[in-house]
Design an enzyme around this catalytic site. Structure first.
Site, PDB file in Angstrom:
ATOM      1  N   SER A 248       0.809  -1.219   0.000  1.00  0.00           N
ATOM      2  CA  SER A 248       0.000   0.000   0.000  1.00  0.00           C
ATOM      3  C   SER A 248       0.844   1.271   0.000  1.00  0.00           C
ATOM      4  O   SER A 248       1.575   1.534  -0.937  1.00  0.00           O
ATOM      5  CB  SER A 248      -0.966  -0.026   1.186  1.00  0.00           C
TER       6      SER A 248
ATOM      7  N   ASN B 222      -7.427   9.642   6.284  1.00  0.00           N
ATOM      8  CA  ASN B 222      -6.367   9.426   5.291  1.00  0.00           C
ATOM      9  C   ASN B 222      -6.890   9.240   3.868  1.00  0.00           C
ATOM     10  O   ASN B 222      -6.109   9.050   2.938  1.00  0.00           O
ATOM     11  CB  ASN B 222      -5.490   8.237   5.691  1.00  0.00           C
TER      12      ASN B 222
ATOM     13  N   SER C 117       0.300   1.884  18.824  1.00  0.00           N
ATOM     14  CA  SER C 117       0.301   1.461  17.426  1.00  0.00           C
ATOM     15  C   SER C 117       0.012  -0.032  17.339  1.00  0.00           C
ATOM     16  O   SER C 117       0.357  -0.800  18.237  1.00  0.00           O
ATOM     17  CB  SER C 117       1.663   1.759  16.794  1.00  0.00           C
ATOM     18  N   GLY C 118      -0.609  -0.429  16.248  1.00  0.00           N
ATOM     19  CA  GLY C 118      -0.866  -1.852  16.043  1.00  0.00           C
ATOM     20  C   GLY C 118       0.296  -2.580  15.405  1.00  0.00           C
ATOM     21  O   GLY C 118       0.294  -3.810  15.320  1.00  0.00           O
ATOM     22  N   THR C 119       1.311  -1.832  14.940  1.00  0.00           N
ATOM     23  CA  THR C 119       2.376  -2.465  14.157  1.00  0.00           C
ATOM     24  C   THR C 119       3.794  -2.207  14.654  1.00  0.00           C
ATOM     25  O   THR C 119       4.711  -2.921  14.277  1.00  0.00           O
ATOM     26  CB  THR C 119       2.302  -1.985  12.696  1.00  0.00           C
TER      27      THR C 119
ATOM     28  N   ARG D  49       0.846   6.554  19.380  1.00  0.00           N
ATOM     29  CA  ARG D  49       0.394   7.588  18.446  1.00  0.00           C
ATOM     30  C   ARG D  49      -0.378   8.662  19.210  1.00  0.00           C
ATOM     31  O   ARG D  49      -1.181   8.352  20.096  1.00  0.00           O
ATOM     32  CB  ARG D  49      -0.462   6.979  17.344  1.00  0.00           C
TER      33      ARG D  49
END
Length: 509
Positions: A46, A365, A498-500, A505
């Protein structure tokens, strides 16, 4: 431990991704056999740089993989270093799903695959095909679409399962024909030239193919990978350009400094934001919130003119990142009960939107779409058919139901689609006779906001509420945030892990 999220599996392209893609190929075949329908696999990272790549499954409906299957994907992917364990986990899944792998199911099922422009993608597609080839005796085949924007593949998978004979290769031209035909029926804005920042991704190539079918609208392409070549474009993919850069940094993309207004997409074409320069030459962002409110205004008026507004449940789904002014505006238009806040991640927005008759969702976004329920589509189709055969209705009603019917054909219901969303925006602006400046000033004014992230040793100690707007633990953090917020007018702030990555954040207005 590998985790399957909204983006599927995503990591460095030169890491273990080949083997992860192989396991996704196995799972895609199991999903197809379980549903007795065709599925898709997209190779993309992406809006990330070219050093990364990823893989995600597309369900038979064209939507993201059903959440209950994410755990199955994780189970297989975390066995890539142990062939014996992977075989055991695979057999375990086959048993759970009660599948018979000894005989064909009597119809051909397709695993449709597409990729973006990353040079690592060919290698990953090869791994996927190796996995799919193990199921050929059961009637499963792969269909390689080559380069595509992500929402195109989602759309093609949906169409594949609408056709009685799924063995046939559905040409991607169907996608261009469907949305261009609907656009050409709807658009009344006159000739227009749009500058598009393509983020050096696959969108540059694909928008040229769409362009040939559109009336009145012409594109000037900037950051088009074909102008520099695939190899050279890897340096620039999503770097200081694209929708993510514009929206997060509120910055003009490279090579766009001399343009007054720009539509910016991301590398795989599922996000869209606009910006223009004001009289002081400052950047004015038109993000996903602005797109959502524009569509709410337009769709609401069409539903009112056709008498459908009182028959259908219309709502907007947002995340905590939606600008506070957009939420206030939408509550005034639809009422507080029709605005829903869900956790960050497009799968949460999409799932909630499907509960409504007309569900509109966009992340700030620029990733989003509109979902019309079966009930809504049936009501619109019946009204449209009556208006074209029986007559007797006012010209305003006939035009409104015709527009509404065409709108359901223009919007890609499966996932956020930068091309489809851009054409819808241009239709609505043409309908009202608005410029980008009018769009910005006629809806609402954004509350100034900032986003940041802070590295931490362990993000997991921070627990937040379901809508991610309140810190539940550690105790005391939320009180400190509240103290800061009280110092400013229309203040709002939240933090979330954050998920990653190991960062927290931060968002503040």
């Amino acid at each position: 431990k590998l985790a399957y999220g909204t983006a599927g599996f995503r990591m460095k392209a030169d890491s273990i991704l080949d083997r992860v893609v192989f396991t996704v190929g196995l799972l895609a075949c199991l999903r197809a056999l379980d549903k007795k329908e065709s599925v898709g696999v997209m190779i993309t990272a992406s809006h990330n740089g070219a050093q990364d790549n990823g893989v995600k499954l597309v369900d038979p409906t064209g939507e993201m993989l059903e959440s209950t299957w994410e755990e199955k994907a994780v189970r297989l992917a975390n066995c890539i270093h142990d062939a014996k364990l992977m075989s055991e986990k695979f057999d375990e899944l086959v048993s759970e799903l009660k599948l018979d792998l000894t005989k064909p199911i009597g119809k051909t099922l397709c695993i449709s695959v597409a990729k973006d422009t990353r040079t690592s993608s060919d290698r990953l597609v090869s791994s996927l095909k190796t996995a799919v080839s193990l199921f050929e005796n059961l009637g499963i085949v792969h269909v390689d679409y080559g380069l595509m924007i992500t929402p195109q593949l989602h759309y093609m998978v949906m169409l594949t399962n609408h056709h009685e004979e799924t063995k046939s290769f559905l040409n991607e031209s169907i996608y261009y024909q469907d949305i261009s035909n609907a656009f050409n029926l709807l658009y009344r804005g006159g000739e227009k030239e749009i500058t598009m920042d393509c983020a050096f991704g696959v969108g540059g190539k694909k928008i040229k193919q769409l362009q040939s079918s559109l009336k009145d609208v012409k594109f000037t392409l900037v950051n088009d990978y074909e102008t520099v070549g695939v190899e050279e474009s890897q340096k620039y993919l999503n770097h200081d350009c694209g929708a993510e850069h514009v929206q997060k940094q509120k910055a003009v993309p490279i090579n766009c400094e001399n343009f007054k207004s720009v539509a910016s997409i991301d590398g795989d074409g599922d996000r869209l934001v606009y910006f223009f320069r004001d009289e002081q030459n400052e950047l004015v962002l038109l993000d996903g919130d602005k797109i959502a409110t524009l569509l709410v205004k337009f769709i609401g008026e069409l539903l009112t003119k056709t008498g459908l507004l009182d028959q259908l449940i219309v709502g907007v789904v947002q995340t905590a990142y939606a600008n506070g002014s957009s939420t206030t505006y939408l509550k005034q238009i639809l009422g507080e009960q029709r605005i829903f806040c869900v956790p960050t991640g497009v799968k949460y927005l999409h799932h909630k939107a499907k509960e409504l008759d007309v569900g509109i969702y966009f992340e700030a976004n620029g990733h989003g779409t509109v979902i019309f329920s079966e009930k809504a589509n049936k009501a619109i189709n019946e009204m449209y058919n009556r208006s074209t055969t029986q007559g007797g209705e006012s010209s305003e009603f006939v035009q409104a139901i015709s527009d509404l019917f065409a709108l359901t054909k223009l919007i890609n219901p499966t996932v956020g689609d930068a091309f489809s969303d851009l054409l819808v925006v241009e239709v609505v602006l043409g309908y009202y006779g608005w410029s980008y400046v009018d769009w910005d000033k006629n809806l609402y004014t954004d509350v100034p906001s900032v986003q940041d992230k802070l590295k931490v040793k362990d993000r997991t100690i921070i627990k937040v509420s379901a809508d991610e707007t309140q810190v539940v633990s550690p105790e005391g953090i939320q009180n400190k945030i509240n103290e800061c917020v009280l110092k400013v007018n229309k203040g709002r702030a939240f933090i979330r892990p954050s998920g990653t990555e190991d960062v927290v954040r931060v968002y503040a207005e």
